[in-house]
Design a protein around this motif. Structure first.
Motif, PDB file in Angstrom:
ATOM      1  N   LEU A  28       0.829  -1.207   0.000  1.00 19.63           N
ATOM      2  CA  LEU A  28       0.000   0.000   0.000  1.00 19.63           C
ATOM      3  C   LEU A  28       0.861   1.253   0.000  1.00 19.63           C
ATOM      4  CD1 LEU A  28      -2.745   1.408   0.239  1.00 19.63           C
ATOM      5  CD2 LEU A  28      -2.592   1.109   2.730  1.00 19.63           C
ATOM      6  N   ALA A  29       1.936   1.250   0.779  1.00 18.48           N
ATOM      7  CA  ALA A  29       2.832   2.408   0.839  1.00 18.48           C
ATOM      8  C   ALA A  29       3.438   2.698  -0.527  1.00 18.48           C
ATOM      9  CB  ALA A  29       3.927   2.166   1.873  1.00 18.48           C
ATOM     10  N   PHE A  30       3.913   1.656  -1.205  1.00 18.30           N
ATOM     11  CA  PHE A  30       4.511   1.859  -2.524  1.00 18.30           C
ATOM     12  C   PHE A  30       3.459   2.302  -3.547  1.00 18.30           C
ATOM     13  CE2 PHE A  30       7.622  -1.530  -0.941  1.00 18.30           C
ATOM     14  CZ  PHE A  30       8.522  -0.571  -0.489  1.00 18.30           C
ATOM     15  N   ALA A  31       2.230   1.779  -3.416  1.00 14.89           N
ATOM     16  CA  ALA A  31       1.158   2.191  -4.331  1.00 14.89           C
ATOM     17  C   ALA A  31       0.817   3.663  -4.132  1.00 14.89           C
ATOM     18  CB  ALA A  31      -0.081   1.319  -4.112  1.00 14.89           C
ATOM     19  N   MET A  32       0.785   4.122  -2.890  1.00 12.60           N
ATOM     20  CA  MET A  32       0.505   5.539  -2.619  1.00 12.60           C
ATOM     21  C   MET A  32       1.640   6.416  -3.118  1.00 12.60           C
ATOM     22  SD  MET A  32      -1.502   5.702   1.043  1.00 12.60           S
ATOM     23  CE  MET A  32      -0.260   4.831   2.004  1.00 12.60           C
ATOM     24  N   PHE A  33       2.871   5.925  -3.023  1.00  8.27           N
ATOM     25  CA  PHE A  33       4.019   6.667  -3.555  1.00  8.27           C
ATOM     26  C   PHE A  33       3.814   6.952  -5.041  1.00  8.27           C
ATOM     27  CE2 PHE A  33       8.095   6.836  -5.698  1.00  8.27           C
ATOM     28  CZ  PHE A  33       8.876   7.645  -4.887  1.00  8.27           C
ATOM     29  N   VAL A  34       3.401   5.928  -5.790  1.00 10.22           N
ATOM     30  CA  VAL A  34       3.191   6.092  -7.228  1.00 10.22           C
ATOM     31  C   VAL A  34       2.000   6.998  -7.500  1.00 10.22           C
ATOM     32  CG1 VAL A  34       2.597   4.897  -9.367  1.00 10.22           C
ATOM     33  CG2 VAL A  34       4.268   3.888  -7.799  1.00 10.22           C
ATOM     34  N   ALA A  35       0.886   6.775  -6.788  1.00  4.75           N
ATOM     35  CA  ALA A  35      -0.322   7.562  -7.025  1.00  4.75           C
ATOM     36  C   ALA A  35      -0.091   9.044  -6.727  1.00  4.75           C
ATOM     37  CB  ALA A  35      -1.473   7.021  -6.181  1.00  4.75           C
ATOM     38  N   LEU A  36       0.519   9.334  -5.588  1.00  8.09           N
ATOM     39  CA  LEU A  36       0.807  10.731  -5.241  1.00  8.09           C
ATOM     40  C   LEU A  36       1.839  11.322  -6.190  1.00  8.09           C
ATOM     41  CD1 LEU A  36       0.935  10.441  -1.348  1.00  8.09           C
ATOM     42  CD2 LEU A  36      -0.803  11.635  -2.693  1.00  8.09           C
ATOM     43  N   GLY A  37       2.792  10.497  -6.618  1.00 10.40           N
ATOM     44  CA  GLY A  37       3.803  10.970  -7.559  1.00 10.40           C
ATOM     45  C   GLY A  37       3.179  11.384  -8.881  1.00 10.40           C
ATOM     46  N   ARG A  38       2.190  10.636  -9.338  1.00 11.50           N
ATOM     47  CA  ARG A  38       1.503  10.988 -10.579  1.00 11.50           C
ATOM     48  C   ARG A  38       0.819  12.350 -10.450  1.00 11.50           C
ATOM     49  NH1 ARG A  38       3.700   6.914 -12.410  1.00 11.50           N
ATOM     50  NH2 ARG A  38       2.801   5.011 -13.272  1.00 11.50           N
ATOM     51  N   VAL A  39       0.246  12.597  -9.273  1.00 12.42           N
ATOM     52  CA  VAL A  39      -0.385  13.901  -9.031  1.00 12.42           C
ATOM     53  C   VAL A  39       0.676  14.991  -8.980  1.00 12.42           C
ATOM     54  CG1 VAL A  39      -1.737  15.265  -7.385  1.00 12.42           C
ATOM     55  CG2 VAL A  39      -2.329  12.866  -7.817  1.00 12.42           C
TER      56      VAL A  39
END
Length: 272
Positions: A28-39
């Motif tokens: 979940l932490a790595f997924a949020m890293f990618v999602a927030l990074g896209r933003v």
């Protein structure tokens, strides 16, 4: 007063493979890293620096190695060296918990330095870019600690509505310290830092601000967590976590002042 729910640490099984909640929190932490990074890439002051989604994906691989290796080695060296010296194979049992943030922090810094050299970017710009993507991942890790019933809090007043009996410790009410750290060191730091990073800042300002915010938050929440060990510093007794956070606070203040004094803007890589 509450009792720790002590959920099953195994989320589900796939044949002989057991998937632990602690491991899922890292996913979940790595997924949020990618999602927030896209933003973050779409923010105007970031977009003009040439950041792309492929950079984010590439950094994630380096960052995962830095988090896991650095976090585990930090736990081994900073907190329980005697235990791991006697049980060396336990170093690899990461699904049982036991990851040091300070070790992971150093591991990620090294990983990002390696990635920056490969990508032709200034490592300080890389740190500024990823800093706002980190706190929510940290919060997820602390939720994993809570599920594993790790990091029990200090004794709490029984009248505190959320005071909690911690399993395998004693029958005394305690602060649910992993929840405190998820909310303060993680969520609160994320909100403040994300707002700060929404606008262009001098090089290293965002990274130094994250280091300062986390260091201060961690120093505060350590007062509610049972310390791994305590040390005396200038006549005061502080926990191991506070001792490791002090250099972060002092260093971050120095770097933040240095950043604004130099007032140098981030730059795109030469090849962009």
């Amino acid at each position: 007063m509450l009792i720790h729910p002590l959920p099953d640490p195994i989320a589900f099984s796939l044949g002989p493979v057991k998937v632990h909640w602690y491991g899922l929190m890292y996913v979940l932490a790595f997924a949020m890293f990618v999602a927030l990074g896209r933003v973050r890439i779409k923010q105007p002051h970031i977009a003009r620096l040439g950041w792309q989604n492929k950079d984010l994906d590439d950094m994630l691989f380096y960052g995962m190695l830095g988090v896991v290796i650095g976090g585990r080695m930090g736990e081994v060296l900073f907190y329980r060296p005697e235990f791991f010296l006697q049980n060396p194979l336990e170093i690899f049992a990461v699904w049982r918990g036991g990851m040091s943030f300070h070790g992971g922090f150093l591991g990620v810094m090294l990983a990002m330095w390696l990635w920056a050299r490969k990508a032709g970017r200034n490592v300080l710009d890389v740190y500024d870019f990823i800093a706002p993507l980190v706190p929510l991942g940290y919060a997820a890790g602390r939720i994993g600690n809570f599920i594993n019933a790790e990091l029990p809090g200090r004794y709490a007043d029984p009248s505190l509505p959320w005071a909690m009996i911690w399993p395998n410790v004693d029958a005394m009410p305690r602060h649910p310290s992993p929840i405190y750290q998820a909310l303060v060191d993680g969520l609160l730091v994320f909100i403040i830092l994300w707002m700060f990073a929404r606008h262009a800042r001098p090089r290293l300002a965002v990274g130094a601000m994250y280091t300062l915010l986390y260091g201060c938050a961690r120093f505060f929440t350590e007062y509610f967590r049972t310390p791994d060990y305590e040390v005396s510093f200038l006549g005061f007794t502080i926990s191991s976590g506070q001792m490791l956070s002090l250099p972060m606070i002092v260093g971050a203040i120095v770097l933040l002042l240095w950043s604004y004094k130099r007032n140098i803007s981030a730059t795109a890589p030469a090849a962009a």
